[in-house]
Design a protein around this motif. Structure first.
Motif, mmCIF file in Angstrom:
data_model
loop_
_atom_site.group_PDB
_atom_site.id
_atom_site.type_symbol
_atom_site.label_atom_id
_atom_site.label_comp_id
_atom_site.label_asym_id
_atom_site.label_seq_id
_atom_site.Cartn_x
_atom_site.Cartn_y
_atom_site.Cartn_z
ATOM 1 N N HIS A 1 1.498 -0.064 6.148
ATOM 2 C CA HIS A 1 2.218 1.132 5.713
ATOM 3 C C HIS A 1 1.532 2.417 6.158
ATOM 4 O O HIS A 1 1.796 3.477 5.599
ATOM 5 N N ASN B 1 0.803 -1.216 0.000
ATOM 6 C CA ASN B 1 0.000 0.000 0.000
ATOM 7 C C ASN B 1 0.836 1.267 0.000
ATOM 8 O O ASN B 1 0.304 2.342 -0.257
ATOM 9 N N ILE C 1 0.516 15.638 5.145
ATOM 10 C CA ILE C 1 1.355 16.832 4.996
ATOM 11 C C ILE C 1 1.106 17.480 3.642
ATOM 12 O O ILE C 1 1.031 18.708 3.528
ATOM 13 N N TYR D 1 3.415 5.832 6.794
ATOM 14 C CA TYR D 1 3.987 6.457 5.594
ATOM 15 C C TYR D 1 2.897 7.072 4.735
ATOM 16 O O TYR D 1 2.953 8.237 4.358
ATOM 17 N N VAL D 2 1.898 6.259 4.410
ATOM 18 C CA VAL D 2 0.863 6.732 3.486
ATOM 19 C C VAL D 2 0.136 7.927 4.090
ATOM 20 O O VAL D 2 -0.003 8.972 3.449
ATOM 21 N N TRP D 3 -0.297 7.796 5.358
ATOM 22 C CA TRP D 3 -1.113 8.877 5.916
ATOM 23 C C TRP D 3 -0.296 10.128 6.193
ATOM 24 O O TRP D 3 -0.803 11.236 6.015
ATOM 25 N N SER D 4 0.950 9.969 6.596
ATOM 26 C CA SER D 4 1.740 11.191 6.811
ATOM 27 C C SER D 4 2.011 11.893 5.480
ATOM 28 O O SER D 4 1.913 13.120 5.390
ATOM 29 N N ALA D 5 2.298 11.124 4.440
ATOM 30 C CA ALA D 5 2.548 11.754 3.140
ATOM 31 C C ALA D 5 1.304 12.496 2.665
ATOM 32 O O ALA D 5 1.365 13.667 2.267
ATOM 33 N N TYR D 6 0.155 11.813 2.748
ATOM 34 C CA TYR D 6 -1.080 12.466 2.303
ATOM 35 C C TYR D 6 -1.422 13.644 3.197
ATOM 36 O O TYR D 6 -1.830 14.708 2.718
ATOM 37 N N MET E 1 -3.694 0.389 6.064
ATOM 38 C CA MET E 1 -2.932 0.455 4.811
ATOM 39 C C MET E 1 -1.917 -0.688 4.707
ATOM 40 O O MET E 1 -0.784 -0.494 4.255
ATOM 41 N N GLY E 2 -2.295 -1.853 5.169
ATOM 42 C CA GLY E 2 -1.415 -3.016 5.039
ATOM 43 C C GLY E 2 -0.083 -2.822 5.741
ATOM 44 O O GLY E 2 0.948 -3.260 5.247
ATOM 45 N N VAL F 1 9.219 10.080 2.102
ATOM 46 C CA VAL F 1 8.372 9.187 2.895
ATOM 47 C C VAL F 1 8.163 7.868 2.160
ATOM 48 O O VAL F 1 8.146 6.804 2.766
#
Lengths: 247, 59, 223
Positions: free
Chosen positions: B15, A53, B25, B18-23, B12-13, A114
């Motif tokens: 992750h 993901n 910010i 990573y995914v939520w912080s990237a989205y 998010m499996g 990231v």
């Protein structure tokens, strides 16, 4: 050839009146596209078989990177128009677009970092693309710093135009030299360049996000430009009416 | 839908950070891009109105 | 045209040589920065030799940048820049001559000094030719690109840091190619490819950057 369409752009009042409608259109398009793209990218698109993901970061990383590069190209085009035809609106566009482009570059760099952590195992890798993005960010900072440093408005615009044209000529050279440097200095284990062709259901949301980012850019640029036009024309009758009409 | 449950979606499996912080910010930066010209416009209009009122009073 | 250029060149050289200490400043800076590195990373000659290409090039880059800050300042202050803009000769040719004079006094001296510092960093003798040649091809590009920034910032009171901010990103290709050439020759590989690239970049810089410098000067003078 009929040049009236071109001369219209010389009138701030005409631009201000027309851009209100454009702004609305772009804003609606950006909201719809970004909302649809986000839901699709985060929830509906299938996960990558290797990266899982974390791959979903691509849906903001790539549009931001696209926009960052095309925005710099836009700076140079606006610079040429401003220098050749002395069009004030092009100067306004140049100076208003630079901070937006810088923030897009920042997004691309940050999401790249990231994304790099789960994929490469490090926050920062001197990958050719990331490195040239970093240099692009510095180029944006240069344009912003120069426009802030020169107090005379017209000279600042012209100086920024010259700088961004020089930067655009240098950008491909920088890109190629960085790529060359990268292939020489480290084994090419971190290649994301040769990606396998994306399946349709991954690729379509990406397209929507890219379009959404472009519409967002247009919206924000028009907002900034309209304000700047008002400031520049603040002694005229129509600006006064505009100010009294708004909240 | 790629996720079976809402909890899966947030995880998010594995992750998720990573995914939520990237989205998160990125969204913050985008919002900032909208907010800055909006606030600047509001301030400009207020300043300009004050100036117009002052000039009318002086006349 | 040529006569004017020669006259201008000799005038510039005379002006520059009237203040020899100012000419020596970039060289001292270059030597000083290079001698900081062994103090920072330790005196092992093996380590020093591996980082030497990068160190020499970064130091050269900074030294050229430092020397360029005042390139047009005195001409701007005493009004000769305005005369240049008004002169019948094209401004781009005049600035090219000016940059050439500046390079002859600072860049060339830096090139000549570099083998000495290279040896102190433990570069083997066989690489000194490539070091000389790469700096000889690279420093004119640095001077020309830096002059664009100097032209754009000449009217500003504190242009020094801004100049670095504007110009250092543009120096990156030269840095990569120059240190790459040196690294290749250090590893016993042919460096000719890098040097050809540097040479072509120099041709590009000589032909295009005078136009940008002239445009920048016109903007600064008009202010």
């Amino acid at each position: 050839m009929n040049w009236t369409w071109f001369h219209k752009w010389g009138s701030p009042k005409w631009f201000y009146e027309m851009s209100g409608a454009w702004l609305k259109g772009f804003a609606i398009a950006a909201c719809v596209l970004l909302a649809a793209g986000l839901v699709w990218a985060l929830a509906i698109a299938p996960e990558d078989y290797q990266q899982g993901n974390s791959f979903r970061i691509i849906y903001i990383h790539v549009p931001a990177a696209f926009l960052a590069q095309s925005c710099y190209l836009m700076l140079a085009i606006a610079g040429i128009i401003g220098l050749v035809w002395k069009m004030k609106l092009a100067d306004v566009a140049l100076q208003c677009a630079a901070p937006i482009g810088a923030s897009m570059t920042f997004i691309a760099l940050l999401t790249g970092a990231v994304w790099g952590k789960p994929t490469w195992g490090a926050w920062w890798v001197w990958d050719a693309r990331l490195t040239s993005m970093l240099i692009l960010l510095f180029l944006y900072f240069g344009v912003i710093a120069l426009s802030q440093a020169i107090s005379n408005r017209d000279s600042a615009a012209k100086a920024c135009a010259v700088l961004s044209i020089v930067g655009v000529i240098n950008l491909p050279i920088i890109k190629y030299s960085v790529e060359w440097w990268n292939t020489l200095h480290q084994p090419a284990t971190f290649k994301i360049t040769e990606k396998p062709a994306m399946p349709m259901e991954m690729w379509l949301p990406l397209l929507i996000m890219v379009l959404g980012f472009y519409c967002f850019f247009a919206t924000v640029l028009l907002m900034r430009m309209r304000l700047e036009v008002l400031k520049r024309e603040s002694r005229t009758r129509w600006v006064r009416n505009e100010v009294e009409a708004s909240r | 839908m790629n996720f079976a449950t809402l909890a899966d979606f947030f995880a998010m499996g594995g992750h998720a950070p990573y995914v939520w912080s990237a989205y998160g910010i990125s969204l913050l930066v985008l919002l900032l891009n909208v907010a800055v010209p909006l606030l600047a416009r509001r301030r400009y209009v207020a300043d300009e109105r004050r100036r117009i009122r002052r000039e009318e009073a002086a006349q | 045209m040529l006569k004017v250029c020669i006259l201008l060149l000799s005038r510039e050289m005379r002006v520059l040589f009237r203040r020899p200490m100012e000419l020596a400043n970039p060289l001292v800076f270059f030597a000083l920065v290079i001698s900081l590195f062994p103090l920072a990373v330790g005196p092992e000659s093996k380590l020093l030799a591996t980082i030497a290409p990068g160190v020499v090039w970064v130091a050269a880059l900074l030294a050229v940048l430092l020397s360029l800050d005042g390139l047009f300042r005195s001409d701007y202050e005493d009004g000769s820049l305005e005369q240049w803009v008004l002169a019948p000769q094209p401004l781009s040719v005049l600035v090219l001559t000016k940059v050439l004079a500046h390079w002859l006094c600072s860049g060339l001296a830096l090139v000549l000094l570099s083998p000495l510092l290279g040896l102190m960093l433990g570069l083997p003798e066989r690489t000194l030719g490539v070091l000389l040649l790469s700096l000889l091809l690279g420093t004119p590009i640095l001077s020309l690109l830096g002059a664009i920034g100097a032209a754009l910032t000449v009217g500003l009171k504190r242009g020094g840091l801004l100049l670095a901010l504007l110009i250092l990103p543009l120096y990156i290709p030269v840095l990569i190619l120059g240190s790459g050439a040196l690294q290749a020759s250090l590893q016993g590989l042919p460096a000719a490819g890098y040097l050809w690239w540097l040479a072509s970049l120099m041709v590009l810089a000589v032909s295009l950057s005078p136009l940008a410098i002239a445009a920048g000067l016109k903007i600064s003078v008009a202010e």
